[in-house]
Design a protein around this motif. Structure first.
Motif, short mmCIF file in Angstrom:
data_model
loop_
_atom_site.label_atom_id
_atom_site.label_comp_id
_atom_site.label_asym_id
_atom_site.label_seq_id
_atom_site.Cartn_x
_atom_site.Cartn_y
_atom_site.Cartn_z
N THR A 4 0.84 -1.19 0.00
CA THR A 4 0.00 0.00 0.00
C THR A 4 0.87 1.24 0.00
OG1 THR A 4 -1.71 -1.17 1.22
CG2 THR A 4 -1.85 1.22 1.20
N ALA A 5 0.66 2.12 -0.99
CA ALA A 5 1.41 3.36 -1.08
C ALA A 5 0.96 4.34 0.01
CB ALA A 5 1.20 3.98 -2.47
N PRO A 6 1.76 5.37 0.30
CA PRO A 6 1.40 6.34 1.35
C PRO A 6 0.03 6.98 1.16
CG PRO A 6 3.70 6.62 0.76
CD PRO A 6 3.12 5.61 -0.20
N ASN A 7 -0.42 7.09 -0.09
CA ASN A 7 -1.74 7.68 -0.33
C ASN A 7 -2.87 6.66 -0.25
OD1 ASN A 7 -1.29 6.24 -2.68
ND2 ASN A 7 -2.01 7.87 -4.05
N GLY A 8 -2.53 5.41 0.10
CA GLY A 8 -3.54 4.37 0.23
C GLY A 8 -3.75 3.53 -1.00
N ASN A 9 -3.07 3.86 -2.10
CA ASN A 9 -3.21 3.05 -3.31
C ASN A 9 -2.59 1.68 -3.10
OD1 ASN A 9 -3.87 2.65 -6.13
ND2 ASN A 9 -1.67 2.82 -6.56
N ARG A 10 -3.33 0.63 -3.43
CA ARG A 10 -2.82 -0.73 -3.30
C ARG A 10 -2.13 -1.13 -4.59
NH1 ARG A 10 -7.14 -4.71 -0.71
NH2 ARG A 10 -5.22 -5.96 -0.63
N VAL A 11 -0.91 -1.58 -4.45
CA VAL A 11 -0.06 -1.89 -5.59
C VAL A 11 0.16 -3.38 -5.70
CG1 VAL A 11 2.18 -1.42 -6.69
CG2 VAL A 11 1.11 0.31 -5.21
N ASN B 268 14.87 -4.45 -24.73
CA ASN B 268 15.69 -4.47 -25.94
C ASN B 268 15.41 -5.82 -26.61
OD1 ASN B 268 17.79 -4.99 -27.77
ND2 ASN B 268 19.36 -4.00 -26.51
N ILE B 269 14.84 -5.81 -27.82
CA ILE B 269 14.52 -7.05 -28.51
C ILE B 269 15.26 -7.16 -29.84
CG2 ILE B 269 12.30 -7.32 -27.37
CD1 ILE B 269 10.99 -6.37 -30.04
N ALA B 270 16.42 -6.51 -29.95
CA ALA B 270 17.21 -6.64 -31.17
C ALA B 270 17.51 -8.10 -31.45
CB ALA B 270 18.50 -5.83 -31.05
N ASP B 271 17.76 -8.86 -30.41
CA ASP B 271 17.84 -10.32 -30.51
C ASP B 271 16.53 -10.84 -29.91
OD1 ASP B 271 18.23 -13.02 -30.31
OD2 ASP B 271 20.11 -12.89 -29.20
N PRO B 272 15.55 -11.16 -30.73
CA PRO B 272 14.21 -11.46 -30.20
C PRO B 272 14.16 -12.68 -29.30
CG PRO B 272 14.34 -11.95 -32.55
CD PRO B 272 15.58 -11.20 -32.20
N ALA B 273 15.11 -13.57 -29.44
CA ALA B 273 15.12 -14.75 -28.57
C ALA B 273 15.68 -14.43 -27.19
CB ALA B 273 15.91 -15.88 -29.21
N ASN B 274 16.30 -13.26 -27.06
CA ASN B 274 16.96 -12.91 -25.80
C ASN B 274 16.62 -11.48 -25.38
OD1 ASN B 274 18.91 -15.31 -25.25
ND2 ASN B 274 19.19 -14.83 -27.43
N PRO B 275 15.37 -11.20 -25.08
CA PRO B 275 14.99 -9.84 -24.66
C PRO B 275 15.61 -9.49 -23.32
CG PRO B 275 13.17 -11.36 -24.30
CD PRO B 275 14.22 -12.13 -25.05
N THR B 276 16.01 -8.21 -23.18
CA THR B 276 16.60 -7.74 -21.93
C THR B 276 15.94 -6.42 -21.51
OG1 THR B 276 18.38 -6.56 -23.09
CG2 THR B 276 18.83 -8.83 -22.39
N VAL B 277 15.84 -6.19 -20.23
CA VAL B 277 15.23 -4.98 -19.69
C VAL B 277 16.24 -3.83 -19.74
CG1 VAL B 277 14.18 -3.89 -17.67
CG2 VAL B 277 13.69 -6.29 -18.20
N VAL B 278 15.84 -2.71 -20.36
CA VAL B 278 16.71 -1.53 -20.41
C VAL B 278 16.14 -0.35 -19.63
CG1 VAL B 278 17.80 -2.16 -22.59
CG2 VAL B 278 15.70 -0.79 -22.62
N GLU B 279 14.88 -0.39 -19.25
CA GLU B 279 14.27 0.67 -18.45
C GLU B 279 13.11 0.09 -17.65
OE1 GLU B 279 14.54 3.25 -16.85
OE2 GLU B 279 13.71 5.05 -17.80
N ARG B 280 12.96 0.59 -16.42
CA ARG B 280 11.86 0.13 -15.57
C ARG B 280 11.30 1.32 -14.81
NH1 ARG B 280 12.53 -4.57 -11.03
NH2 ARG B 280 13.93 -3.01 -10.12
N ILE B 281 9.97 1.40 -14.73
CA ILE B 281 9.31 2.51 -14.05
C ILE B 281 8.22 1.97 -13.12
CG2 ILE B 281 9.73 4.32 -15.74
CD1 ILE B 281 6.97 3.65 -16.94
N ARG B 282 7.88 2.79 -12.13
CA ARG B 282 6.78 2.48 -11.20
C ARG B 282 5.97 3.74 -10.95
NH1 ARG B 282 10.20 -1.08 -6.72
NH2 ARG B 282 10.62 -2.86 -8.12
N ASP B 283 4.74 3.55 -10.55
CA ASP B 283 3.86 4.67 -10.18
C ASP B 283 2.97 4.18 -9.05
OD1 ASP B 283 2.18 6.82 -9.94
OD2 ASP B 283 1.41 6.76 -11.99
N ASP B 284 3.58 3.94 -7.88
CA ASP B 284 2.85 3.34 -6.78
C ASP B 284 1.75 4.25 -6.24
OD1 ASP B 284 4.51 1.24 -7.13
OD2 ASP B 284 5.58 1.43 -5.23
N GLU B 285 1.83 5.55 -6.51
CA GLU B 285 0.79 6.47 -6.03
C GLU B 285 -0.49 6.35 -6.85
OE1 GLU B 285 1.06 8.69 -3.34
OE2 GLU B 285 2.83 7.47 -2.93
#
Length: 478
Positions: free
Chosen positions: A241-248, A278-295
């Motif tokens: 639960t975020a500080p504003n009460g939003n359940r994540v 990054n899916i330049a190699d489609p068999a081996n996707p890798t994470v290049v950015e991650r975001i959250r918005d818990d509020e």
């Protein structure tokens, strides 16, 4: 009807109302269900309301063959393929005002997410069955022999699909995303699933991965899982639960992924996290950015890129799709779309980086009733050159047409919706709505397959864009 796999290759002041009563027999014969123009400030129960620039031109109700919930859509040539928790329906849409059912395949397994690639149809199975055959009985999630994953059909003959292969995946397939190789010889299918448990033998925690299936286009019976990349080695968003009460939601896998192969990127909506791959190699996707918005975000559900790939729209499935969240009391940022700008790029060699910058929210301005489940769901771009317009399902909030050219001031410019049904419980409405070759097609969980026509000068030029094949979770430049 195939039984086992065989080897083979969101109301403005003006609106329009249309009656729904007494249409089942006509629709089964392929006849259209017209929307009649009349005015009423409070339309009767179970009737259709639209903005003045949207016309409802056809409906085919669900049939007795597939009575479970309708789900996603994919398109090939003059055909729409509608997923259902019990199988799929192929519609002839060569005359969009009069769509016709070509065939229905009963092959239970839950979710029924669909992607199409040439003559191949990929179908998600998310509830375990005794084996991979169509018609096999449901089994408990504690059965180690239960089948979940992807079924592959050959739909070269639209009237007689052939079941050609089945591929098991951990935790089944809630959704699937087609990622074709650039040389056209191989299809990669990204399988998203989530919510493992220690008591599920085929869905053990931690489930911080996706499955990548490799399908030789000329030999689909050889399809197999070739990678299970871990996207969240740190376990992902722990939820709470975020500080504003939003359940994540805690991140225990991904819900859906959209790929933009030309740009070597994909966007993943993964419960408590939004990611860029990054899916330049489609068999081996890798994470290049991650975001959250818990509020504000409770459950990252799906994603769509702008036509130039410089923006991405993430949706939040607040309430899991079964709650009334389009209420004034809920607010404008919970259960909304979130827009982000992409900075950077990935080249064909997989080099580069991406960063995301938040740019605004959108939620339909038409407050719904407390008995109407309503939340952001599946949609696609409307192909207007140099502009960003989006059509989107909102369950019982209906279909919304959105202008997000300025994501900080995104607005609804058109809509289609049904009033609550008599004694309607939460759990109905349009699952997916997509623009395809001049029309909007909507798959309503309970009311069937709808066809809409939009007449708006802001969308001039869209009709000139035609596809031979369209999977909304596999984007290309127009």
């Amino acid at each position: 009807m195939p039984v086992s796999p065989k080897p083979s290759t969101r109301r403005p002041a003006r609106f329009r109302v249309g009656a729904l009563a007494g249409v089942a027999a006509l629709a089964l014969a392929g006849a259209l269900v017209p929307a009649t123009a009349s005015a009423s400030p409070e339309p009767p129960i179970a009737e259709i309301v639209t903005s003045d620039n949207v016309e409802h031109i056809a409906n085919i109700p669900k049939t007795q063959a597939l009575t479970n919930n309708n789900s996603d859509l994919a398109f090939t040539g003059d055909y729409a393929i509608g997923g259902n928790y019990d199988g799929f329906t192929i519609y002839d849409i060569s005359e969009p005002e009069s769509p016709v059912i070509v065939t229905q395949v009963l092959c239970q397994g839950g979710q029924g997410d669909v992607s199409v690639s040439g003559d191949l149809l990929y179908f998600s199975v998310d509830y375990p069955r005794a084996d991979e055959n169509c018609g096999s009985p449901a089994v408990g999630v504690d059965d180690p022999n239960g089948f979940e994953g992807i079924r592959i059909f050959d739909i070269a003959d639209k009237a007689n699909p052939e079941y050609v292969a089945a591929v098991r995946t951990d935790c089944g397939s809630h959704t699937n995303t087609l990622v074709p190789s650039k040389d056209g010889t191989t299809d990669y299918v990204y399988v998203s699933s989530y919510s493992p448990s220690a008591r599920f033998p085929n869905c053990q925690p931690p489930h911080d991965k996706i499955s990548v299936i490799e399908v030789p286009v000329d030999n689909p019976s050889a399809a197999a899982v070739v990678n299970e990349p871990v996207l969240f080695p740190d376990g992902g968003n722990p939820g709470g639960t975020a500080p504003n009460g939003n359940r994540v939601s805690a991140t225990t896998g991904c819900h859906d992924i959209t790929a933009f192969v030309e740009l070597n990127i994909a966007a993943g909506a993964c419960m408590g996290d939004g990611i860029i791959l990054n899916i330049a190699d489609p068999a081996n996707p890798t994470v290049v950015e991650r975001i959250r918005d818990d509020e504000n975000f409770a459950f990252w559900h799906s994603a769509t890129f702008s036509n130039d790939g410089k923006k991405v729209l993430f949706t939040d499935e607040l309430g899991g799709g079964g709650a009334a969240t389009c209420l004034e009391s809920v607010g404008d940022t919970h259960g909304a779309n979130g827009f982000y700008r992409l900075n950077g790029h990935i080249n064909d060699h997989g080099k580069g980086d991406i960063r995301l910058k938040f740019d605004g929210y959108f939620k339909i301005p038409r407050h719904q009733e407390p008995n109407q489940n309503c939340v952001a769901h599946n949609g696609s771009l409307i192909p207007v050159k140099g502009k960003d317009f989006f059509v989107q399902s909102w369950y019982q909030g209906g279909v919304s047409i959105i202008d997000f050219n300025n994501p900080r001031k995104a607005t609804e410019i058109g809509f289609f919706e049904r009033n609550p049904l008599t004694n309607q419980s939460l759990g109905s409405g349009t699952w997916s709505a997509y623009y395809y070759n001049g029309y909007i097609y909507s798959n309503d969980m309970g009311q069937g397959f709808d066809v809409l026509k939009v007449d708006d000068p802001r969308l001039n030029g869209a009709e000139a864009v035609t596809h031979d094949e369209f999977n909304p979770q596999n984007q290309t430049k127009y």
